[in-house]
Write a protein that holds these residues in place. Structure first.
Motif, PDB file in Angstrom:
ATOM      1  N   VAL A 147       0.757  -1.108   0.028  1.00  0.00           N
ATOM      2  CA  VAL A 147       0.060  -0.006   0.029  1.00  0.00           C
ATOM      3  C   VAL A 147       1.020   1.344   0.242  1.00  0.00           C
ATOM      4  N   TRP A 149       1.042   5.804   0.772  1.00  0.00           N
ATOM      5  CA  TRP A 149       0.801   6.280   2.100  1.00  0.00           C
ATOM      6  C   TRP A 149      -0.412   6.793   2.355  1.00  0.00           C
ATOM      7  N   LYS A 173       2.746  -4.890   3.171  1.00  0.00           N
ATOM      8  CA  LYS A 173       3.983  -3.879   3.338  1.00  0.00           C
ATOM      9  C   LYS A 173       3.246  -2.594   3.357  1.00  0.00           C
ATOM     10  N   GLU A 176       6.577   3.469   3.071  1.00  0.00           N
ATOM     11  CA  GLU A 176       7.497   3.900   4.173  1.00  0.00           C
ATOM     12  C   GLU A 176       7.209   5.537   4.530  1.00  0.00           C
ATOM     13  N   GLY A 210      10.185  -3.797  -1.009  1.00  0.00           N
ATOM     14  CA  GLY A 210       8.910  -4.063  -1.982  1.00  0.00           C
ATOM     15  C   GLY A 210       9.392  -4.971  -3.127  1.00  0.00           C
ATOM     16  N   GLY A 227       1.642   4.184  -7.435  1.00  0.00           N
ATOM     17  CA  GLY A 227       1.766   4.817  -8.686  1.00  0.00           C
ATOM     18  C   GLY A 227       1.999   3.853 -10.185  1.00  0.00           C
ATOM     19  N   THR A 230       5.565   2.512 -10.253  1.00  0.00           N
ATOM     20  CA  THR A 230       6.099   1.292  -9.294  1.00  0.00           C
ATOM     21  C   THR A 230       5.259  -0.004  -9.782  1.00  0.00           C
ATOM     22  N   GLU A 248      -3.966  -1.175  -8.377  1.00  0.00           N
ATOM     23  CA  GLU A 248      -5.274  -0.107  -8.042  1.00  0.00           C
ATOM     24  C   GLU A 248      -4.135   1.234  -8.157  1.00  0.00           C
ATOM     25  N   LEU A 249      -4.318   1.897  -9.210  1.00  0.00           N
ATOM     26  CA  LEU A 249      -3.363   2.826  -9.622  1.00  0.00           C
ATOM     27  C   LEU A 249      -3.767   4.233  -9.604  1.00  0.00           C
ATOM     28  N   CYS A 282      -6.735   8.734  -4.921  1.00  0.00           N
ATOM     29  CA  CYS A 282      -6.759   8.228  -6.342  1.00  0.00           C
ATOM     30  C   CYS A 282      -7.876   8.504  -7.173  1.00  0.00           C
ATOM     31  N   GLU A 379      -1.001  13.107 -13.047  1.00  0.00           N
ATOM     32  CA  GLU A 379      -1.711  13.211 -11.661  1.00  0.00           C
ATOM     33  C   GLU A 379      -0.650  13.746 -10.537  1.00  0.00           C
TER      34      GLU A 379
HETATM   35  O1  TXE Z   1       3.612   5.246  -4.451  1.00  0.00           O
HETATM   36  P1  TXE Z   1       4.685   4.290  -4.954  1.00  0.00           P
HETATM   37  P2  TXE Z   1       3.757   6.684  -3.784  1.00  0.00           P
HETATM   38  C1  TXE Z   1       0.054   7.463  -7.164  1.00  0.00           C
HETATM   39  C2  TXE Z   1      -0.036   9.116  -7.157  1.00  0.00           C
HETATM   40  C3  TXE Z   1       1.247   9.329  -6.340  1.00  0.00           C
HETATM   41  C4  TXE Z   1       2.216   8.179  -6.927  1.00  0.00           C
HETATM   42  C5  TXE Z   1       3.457   7.915  -5.966  1.00  0.00           C
HETATM   43  O2  TXE Z   1       0.132   9.739  -8.359  1.00  0.00           O
HETATM   44  O3  TXE Z   1       1.710  10.621  -6.355  1.00  0.00           O
HETATM   45  O4  TXE Z   1       1.355   7.166  -6.882  1.00  0.00           O
HETATM   46  O5  TXE Z   1       3.040   7.491  -4.468  1.00  0.00           O
HETATM   47  C6  TXE Z   1       6.145   0.322  -2.825  1.00  0.00           C
HETATM   48  N1  TXE Z   1       8.532  -3.196  -5.523  1.00  0.00           N
HETATM   49  N2  TXE Z   1      -0.647   6.879  -6.277  1.00  0.00           N
HETATM   50  O6  TXE Z   1       4.962   7.305  -3.717  1.00  0.00           O
HETATM   51  O7  TXE Z   1       6.083   4.639  -5.020  1.00  0.00           O
HETATM   52  C7  TXE Z   1       6.408   1.557  -1.875  1.00  0.00           C
HETATM   53  O8  TXE Z   1       7.439   1.280  -0.906  1.00  0.00           O
HETATM   54  C8  TXE Z   1       7.478  -3.402  -4.772  1.00  0.00           C
HETATM   55  C9  TXE Z   1      -2.161   6.507  -6.575  1.00  0.00           C
HETATM   56  O9  TXE Z   1       3.138   6.361  -2.388  1.00  0.00           O
HETATM   57  O10 TXE Z   1       4.067   3.495  -6.100  1.00  0.00           O
HETATM   58  C10 TXE Z   1       4.965   1.657  -1.576  1.00  0.00           C
HETATM   59  O11 TXE Z   1       4.733   0.990  -0.136  1.00  0.00           O
HETATM   60  N3  TXE Z   1       6.940  -2.405  -4.318  1.00  0.00           N
HETATM   61  C11 TXE Z   1      -2.878   5.819  -5.359  1.00  0.00           C
HETATM   62  C12 TXE Z   1       4.168   1.292  -2.406  1.00  0.00           C
HETATM   63  O12 TXE Z   1       4.881   0.806  -3.352  1.00  0.00           O
HETATM   64  C13 TXE Z   1       7.555  -0.933  -4.184  1.00  0.00           C
HETATM   65  C14 TXE Z   1      -2.418   5.878  -4.244  1.00  0.00           C
HETATM   66  C15 TXE Z   1       3.385   2.514  -3.403  1.00  0.00           C
HETATM   67  O13 TXE Z   1       4.618   3.371  -3.488  1.00  0.00           O
HETATM   68  C16 TXE Z   1       8.663  -0.755  -5.139  1.00  0.00           C
HETATM   69  C17 TXE Z   1      -0.930   6.244  -4.035  1.00  0.00           C
HETATM   70  C18 TXE Z   1       9.012  -1.923  -5.677  1.00  0.00           C
HETATM   71  N4  TXE Z   1      10.166  -1.943  -6.886  1.00  0.00           N
HETATM   72  C19 TXE Z   1      -0.235   6.909  -4.973  1.00  0.00           C
HETATM   73  N5  TXE Z   1       8.771   0.319  -5.183  1.00  0.00           N
HETATM   74  C20 TXE Z   1      -4.132   5.401  -5.565  1.00  0.00           C
HETATM   75  N6  TXE Z   1      -4.634   4.671  -6.557  1.00  0.00           N
HETATM   76  O14 TXE Z   1      -4.731   5.261  -4.523  1.00  0.00           O
HETATM   77  C21 TXE Z   1       8.229   1.012  -4.292  1.00  0.00           C
HETATM   78  N7  TXE Z   1       7.270   0.139  -3.883  1.00  0.00           N
END
Ligand code: TXE
Length: 487
Positions: A147, A149, A173, A176, A210, A227, A230, A248-249, A282, A379
């Protein structure tokens, strides 16, 4: 300073490393978090796999699993205020939102508690004599739930609830950024009586934690929210273990307002659609697509509403917009808004970062009509609304679908036939008509296109955590004839 621990195999420990967590309202360190690395991830997955195949969880009936989920739901409800305060402190999400959302999280666990013993197999009317064929639904295996943050307790509940109802075990997980509420929730899992290893909760960074989790050979399914960049890495990692994925992005959701809509009502929905959770949602309705004849009138209502919003400490019940979770997110917003204004977009309200400490950014509306502005495509995950206008319904549909995302959408009109036409033509996983941001454990939720695949919520989500076993039983007492004797 508060110290948090990770939860693996029914016990709490400090993790292989430690890192600081920052209070977004002040920018100061307020807590120390356990950092999980590959060795911790391996311990957690191994414990989850053991709990899946042996011990009390494996032997439990579905009804017993449901009872544990009910107990967890009650504990979440009883501890909602404390969890809400932790989430507010660690992520900056305002207290009036975290307390309401976490109270509702209990209902998600209740929904899946009730569903646990309603996940049925099937009996097939097979085309062969003396043969019974039926289907068993079994847990898919060890699940990696990852998930971001924002709303960690909510986004983990929509994974934990259906997965536990289906009999899976999990390694969750936490992000962070702001992991405190999810790490604190681990105590409730323990108190509810889930056997050791069924739910493991840790946090750490993308590459070390992750990746280790999503590449682990014992993971059968990855449920990811975050995102799109990721998500692509996660899907590549899933090639290592051939795990199934649900993603779910993000979104860049259109909010379409026709001239015949109730404008006061639409403006209120738009204000909460983009400024709730300081836009870090999101489903944020971040692209207003408004009929040209009412554009200026609608923008005037929005401007006065946006400027009346109370910005302040997220822990204050009166605050309506708090800080962003990270300075990184605010920097992205500043860059994109600045570039959009330079490209010719017009600032309706907001736009300037206040000189206070903490990661604040004001509710902002920018008119991007006729301009190629980055804010329309990117976004931002912040309180920034980009405005476009249309003359015809056809144009409204084209603008609504002019995005690589497809998570949510809103349509405001009093014309019933038009509402139904728009529902059919908008390419998004959710269409809200004359409402916005409504969610329920009963209703599936998820996206099209770059917004991901798979659905969370509803019955189908629980089925996604099962796999089918086909059972053939010969019912004849006659001996099976020797196949090599000609008759
Ligand atoms: O997400 P990340 P973040 C979108 C929104 C936001 C962007 C980044 O645009 O600005 O995503 O948000 C873990 N292998 N949404 O930084 O980086 C990471 O540690 C496995 C949409 O929070 O994608 C964290 O636990 N896991 C949205 C999780 O992935 C990995 C909600 C999400 O991190 C990894 C939030 C890897 N290689 C953000 N690298 C929605 N739909 O609700 C990172 N992670």
């Amino acid at each position: 300073m508060r110290r948090f621990q990770q939860y693996i195999d029914g016990a709490f420990d400090d993790g292989s490393g430690r890192f600081d967590s920052i209070d977004p309202a002040t920018g100061a360190v307020w807590a120390e978090m356990p950092e999980a690395r590959e060795v911790d991830v391996d311990r957690a997955v191994t414990a989850a796999e053991r709990a899946l195949w042996s011990g009390p969880w494996a032997a439990m009936t579905a009804t017993q699993r449901g009872k544990l989920l009910y107990r967890l739901a009650d504990l979440v409800a009883a501890n909602a205020q404390e969890l809400a305060e932790l989430e507010t402190r660690d992520t900056g999400k305002i207290i009036r939102e975290t307390s309401a959302q976490i109270a509702y999280v209990a209902d998600y666990y209740r929904y899946y508690a009730g569903l646990a013993d309603k996940i049925e197999g099937a009996y097939l009317p097979i085309d062969k004599a003396d043969m019974d064929v039926w289907l068993r639904r079994e847990p898919v295996g060890v699940v990696a739930a990852i998930v971001p943050w924002n709303s960690q307790l909510f986004l983990s509940a929509v994974k934990l609830g259906p997965a536990l109802a289906a009999g899976c075990t999990l390694v969750v997980k936490a992000s962070e950024d702001g992991p405190a509420p999810l790490l604190a929730f681990a105590r409730l899992v323990q108190e509810a009586g889930f056997p050791a290893g069924v739910v493991n909760i840790l946090t750490g960074f993308g590459p070390a934690c992750g990746s280790a989790l999503t590449c682990h050979p014992k993971i059968a399914h990855i449920a990811f929210t975050g995102g799109p960049g990721t998500a692509a890495a996660v899907v590549r990692n899933s090639a290592e273990n051939l795990a199934s994925t649900s993603l779910e992005l993000g979104g860049k959701s259109p909010f379409v307002v026709f001239a015949d809509a109730d404008l006061e009502s639409a403006a209120n929905a738009q204000v909460s659609g983009i400024f709730a959770a300081t836009g870090q949602s999101c489903v944020a309705g971040s692209r207003l697509i408004v009929e040209a004849s009412i554009k200026e009138r609608f923008l005037a209502i929005l401007k006065s509403r946006a400027e009346a919003i109370r910005i302040g400490s997220p822990l204050d019940m009166a605050t309506e917009v708090g800080p962003l979770c990270t300075s990184r997110q605010r920097a992205l917003i500043e860059t994109v808004v600045e570039a959009s204004l330079k490209a010719g977009a017009r600032l309706v309200t907001g736009g300037a970062t206040p000189g206070t400490s903490g990661f604040y950014y004001p509710p902002t509306v920018i008119d991007c009509d006729g301009v190629s502005a980055a804010s329309v495509e990117t976004e931002l995950f912040g309180p920034v609304l980009s405005v476009l206008s249309f003359e015809t319904e056809e144009e409204a549909v084209r603008l609504a679908n002019d995005t690589r995302f497809g998570l949510a959408s809103g349509v405001f009109t009093t014309n019933l036939a038009r509402a139904h036409r728009m529902v059919k033509r908008i390419r998004a996983g959710v269409v809200w008509v004359n409402t916005y941001r409504a969610v329920s454990p009963i209703a599936p939720f998820g996206g099209f296109g770059q917004s991901g695949h798979g659905r969370e919520g509803g019955l189908a989500a629980a089925l996604d955590y099962t796999r089918t076993k086909t059972v053939w039983v010969r019912t004849s007492d006659d001996p099976i004839p020797d196949p090599f004797v000609m008759r």
